[in-house]
Write a protein that holds these residues in place. Structure first.
Motif, PDB file in Angstrom:
ATOM      1  N   VAL A 130       3.861   8.100   7.099  1.00 44.06           N
ATOM      2  CA  VAL A 130       4.105   7.555   5.765  1.00 44.06           C
ATOM      3  C   VAL A 130       3.899   6.044   5.769  1.00 44.06           C
ATOM      4  CG1 VAL A 130       5.849   7.229   3.960  1.00 44.06           C
ATOM      5  CG2 VAL A 130       5.676   9.428   5.156  1.00 44.06           C
ATOM      6  N   VAL A 131       4.402   5.368   6.800  1.00 44.72           N
ATOM      7  CA  VAL A 131       4.226   3.910   6.919  1.00 44.72           C
ATOM      8  C   VAL A 131       2.748   3.555   6.922  1.00 44.72           C
ATOM      9  CG1 VAL A 131       4.451   1.983   8.529  1.00 44.72           C
ATOM     10  CG2 VAL A 131       6.436   3.417   8.036  1.00 44.72           C
ATOM     11  N   TRP A 132       1.956   4.272   7.724  1.00 42.14           N
ATOM     12  CA  TRP A 132       0.524   3.984   7.816  1.00 42.14           C
ATOM     13  C   TRP A 132      -0.144   4.186   6.458  1.00 42.14           C
ATOM     14  CZ3 TRP A 132      -3.391   1.606   9.762  1.00 42.14           C
ATOM     15  CH2 TRP A 132      -4.682   2.074   9.580  1.00 42.14           C
ATOM     16  N   ALA A 133       0.182   5.268   5.769  1.00 44.45           N
ATOM     17  CA  ALA A 133      -0.410   5.526   4.458  1.00 44.45           C
ATOM     18  C   ALA A 133      -0.059   4.417   3.473  1.00 44.45           C
ATOM     19  CB  ALA A 133       0.063   6.879   3.930  1.00 44.45           C
ATOM     20  N   GLU A 134       1.175   3.961   3.508  1.00 41.47           N
ATOM     21  CA  GLU A 134       1.597   2.885   2.608  1.00 41.47           C
ATOM     22  C   GLU A 134       0.842   1.595   2.893  1.00 41.47           C
ATOM     23  OE1 GLU A 134       6.242   4.120   1.658  1.00 41.47           O
ATOM     24  OE2 GLU A 134       5.808   2.752   3.310  1.00 41.47           O
ATOM     25  N   GLU A 135       0.766   1.224   4.160  1.00 44.05           N
ATOM     26  CA  GLU A 135       0.105  -0.029   4.510  1.00 44.05           C
ATOM     27  C   GLU A 135      -1.391   0.026   4.264  1.00 44.05           C
ATOM     28  OE1 GLU A 135       1.733  -2.747   5.047  1.00 44.05           O
ATOM     29  OE2 GLU A 135       3.546  -1.546   4.799  1.00 44.05           O
ATOM     30  N   TYR A 136      -1.972   1.195   4.477  1.00 42.33           N
ATOM     31  CA  TYR A 136      -3.405   1.364   4.231  1.00 42.33           C
ATOM     32  C   TYR A 136      -3.709   1.132   2.753  1.00 42.33           C
ATOM     33  CZ  TYR A 136      -8.076   3.397   4.608  1.00 42.33           C
ATOM     34  OH  TYR A 136      -9.438   3.589   4.593  1.00 42.33           O
ATOM     35  N   ALA A 137      -2.900   1.724   1.883  1.00 39.68           N
ATOM     36  CA  ALA A 137      -3.110   1.561   0.444  1.00 39.68           C
ATOM     37  C   ALA A 137      -2.864   0.120   0.011  1.00 39.68           C
ATOM     38  CB  ALA A 137      -2.203   2.513  -0.322  1.00 39.68           C
ATOM     39  N   ARG A 138      -1.803  -0.496   0.540  1.00 45.45           N
ATOM     40  CA  ARG A 138      -1.473  -1.867   0.146  1.00 45.45           C
ATOM     41  C   ARG A 138      -2.524  -2.863   0.606  1.00 45.45           C
ATOM     42  NH1 ARG A 138       4.773  -0.880   1.890  1.00 45.45           N
ATOM     43  NH2 ARG A 138       5.465   0.027  -0.091  1.00 45.45           N
ATOM     44  N   ALA A 139      -3.207  -2.549   1.696  1.00 46.99           N
ATOM     45  CA  ALA A 139      -4.248  -3.446   2.207  1.00 46.99           C
ATOM     46  C   ALA A 139      -5.522  -3.371   1.375  1.00 46.99           C
ATOM     47  CB  ALA A 139      -4.559  -3.104   3.664  1.00 46.99           C
ATOM     48  N   GLY A 140      -5.617  -2.369   0.489  1.00 49.22           N
ATOM     49  CA  GLY A 140      -6.829  -2.220  -0.313  1.00 49.22           C
ATOM     50  C   GLY A 140      -8.006  -1.752   0.504  1.00 49.22           C
TER      51      GLY A 140
END
Length: 400
Positions: A82-92
Motif C-alpha cells: 500500500v505504501v509503494w502504491a501511494e508513493e508511486y501515485a504521489r510521485a506522478g
C-alpha cells in the motif's frame, strides 16, 4: 480492523520516495501520470522502458509469495504494498504497462499455476520484460462471462484457439494474453472452460483491431484468434478448471488493484476541486455539497478496500461491492468535472478542426471515458446479481 503503518513501513516509504526521486527523471518524468484509464495507448515505448527500470530496482512483485522463488527481489508486506502504491501515485509516475502481469497474472499463477509455469513466466514479469493482456469479454459474453464462445481444441501437445475477444486493453503491446476458452464442447456455461496462456506474436493467427471510442482514444481492442496456438502445458489449474481460475483472478483484480486505482481517483478529484475553486463554482452550495460527498465516498471506498485486504478468509461479495462503489463514484466524478465548468465544458479548444476533432482536454476525456465505468469489468446489474445470490442467498436469476 487494524491497518496502521508502523516504523518499518515508514522507513520503507522513505526508501520508495528516494528511489522514485532518483529515477523518475528525463523522459520518465515527462511522461509522468500518462497511461491511466483513457490514455493507456500513450507513451508505450517510454513506459516499457520504465517498466524495466522498476524491475531492475526490485519494485515489481512486492507482494508475491517468496516461498515460490522470490521472483521480486524485495520483500513486501501488505502494508508496504500500500505504501509503494501511494508513493508511486504521489510521485506522478507513468501509468504501468505491466500492471496486468504483476497484479493479475502473477497472483493467479501463485494460487493456481504449477511450478514450471511460475518459473517460466514470473521472472520475466518481475524484470519488466514481458507484458500481458486479458482475454475474457466477447461480443456476446461481456458481463455474462460464462456465455463465451471462444473454443480451444486439443491438438497433441497444444491447443488451437478460435474466436473473438473484445475490450482487450493493451492487446497491441502485449507479448502474452491469458485467454478463457471452452475446451469441452459437451459442457455448458461455466463448466468445460480452461484458462490458457497464449503468445501474441502469431501473425496470421492473431489479429488485433483497435476500437475507436467517443473520446477519440483507442486503448481497447478487438482480438481475433484463427487457430492460434497455446502449449498444453500452459493451461493454468488444469483443463476444465478455467472458471475457478478466472473467478479467482477477478477477485484479485478488485482487491489490491482497487486500492491502487483509488489513489489515482484522489488526484482526479483534486483536479476537479481545483477547477471549481478557480472558476468560482465552489460558491454554488449544490456543487459544493456534491464535491464534499465525492470526497467522503472516496474515503469510505479506501476504508472498505483496506478492510477487505486485512480480512482473513476473504469475502465472497467484496469484489462485487468494490466494483459497484468505484464504478459509480468515478462516473459521478466525470459528471462533476463538466458541472463545475458550466457551459464552457461543452466547448472544444480553439485548435479543433475537421481533421482533428478529438482534441479534448483532461476533464472532457474523464467525462466521456467514465460513461463506461458501470459497464466494463462486469456491469452494475451483474454485480448486484452476484451479491444477491452468493451473499444474501436470494433466488438465482434464470439464465438461458
Amino acid at each position: 480492523m487494524e491497518f496502521d503503518f508502523d516504523e518499518a513501513d515508514e522507513a520503507f516509504r522513505g526508501e520508495a520516495r528516494e528511489w522514485l526521486a532518483g529515477h523518475l527523471v528525463g523522459e520518465f518524468a515527462a511522461w509522468g501520470a500518462v497511461g491511466g484509464p483513457g490514455s493507456e495507448h500513450l507513451g508505450v515505448g517510454v513506459r516499457r522502458a520504465w517498466e524495466r527500470e522498476l524491475g531492475g530496482g526490485g519494485w515489481i512483485g512486492l507482494g508475491w509469495d517468496r516461498r515460490h522463488g522470490g521472483y521480486g527481489n524485495r520483500a513486501g508486506s501488505l502494508t508496504q504494498q500500500v505504501v509503494w502504491a501511494e508513493e508511486y501515485a504521489r510521485a506522478g509516475a507513468p501509468g504501468r504497462v505491466g500492471h496486468i502481469g504483476e497484479n493479475l497474472l502473477a497472483p493467479t499463477l501463485l494460487a493456481y499455476g504449477d511450478e514450471a509455469q511460475r518459473r517460466r513466466f514470473l521472472p520475466a514479469v518481475a524484470r519488466g520484460e514481458e507484458l500481458w493482456c486479458q482475454g475474457y469479454s466477447e461480443p456476446e459474453a461481456g458481463s455474462d462471462l460464462a456465455g463465451l464462445r471462444t473454443v480451444a481444441v486439443r491438438d497433441g501437445a497444444r491447443y488451437r484457439i478460435s474466436g473473438q475477444k473484445v475490450w482487450t486493453s493493451s492487446a497491441a503491446e502485449a507479448d502474452w494474453c491469458f485467454v478463457l476458452a471452452r475446451t469441452d464442447p459437451t459442457e455448458r456455461r461455466h463448466r468445460g472452460l480452461s484458462f490458457l496462456l497464449v503468445p501474441m506474436d502469431q501473425p496470421g493467427r492473431i489479429e488485433v483491431r483497435p476500437i475507436r471510442q467517443m473520446s477519440g482514444t483507442a486503448e481497447f481492442n478487438e482480438v481475433f484468434f484463427d487457430g492460434a496456438v497455446a502449449c498444453a502445458a500452459h493451461v493454468v489449474g488444469g483443463a476444465g478448471q478455467g472458471w475457478r481460475v478466472a473467478m479467482g483472478l477477478l477477485a484479485l483484480e478488485r482487491g489490491v488493484s482497487t486500492l491502487v486505482r483509488q489513489i489515482g481517483f484522489a488526484a482526479e478529484l483534486g483536479e476537479v476541486v481545483g477547477e471549481a475553486v478557480r472558476g468560482g463554482a465552489i460558491r454554488d452550495p449544490v456543487l459544493r455539497d456534491q464535491l464534499v460527498a465525492q470526497w467522503a465516498a472516496l474515503r469510505v471506498m479506501r476504508w472498505n478496500a483496506l478492510r477487505t485486504l486485512a480480512a482473513a478468509g476473504g469475502d465472497a461479495g467484496a469484489p462485487s461491492v468494490a466494483k459497484l462503489l468505484w464504478g459509480g463514484w468515478h462516473r459521478r466524478l466525470g459528471e462533476l468535472a463538466m458541472a463545475v465548468r458550466g457551459a464552457a465544458a461543452a466547448v472544444g479548444p480553439a485548435a479543433w478542426s475537421a481533421a482533428a476533432p478529438y482534441e479534448l482536454d483532461a476533464g472532457q476525456r474523464l467525462f466521456l471515458f467514465t460513461r463506461a465505468d458501470t459497464l466494463y469489468g462486469g456491469s452494475d446489474e451483474i454485480q448486484r446479481n452476484i451479491i444477491a445470490e452468493r451473499v444474501l442467498g436470494l433466488p438465482r436469476v434464470e439464465r438461458r
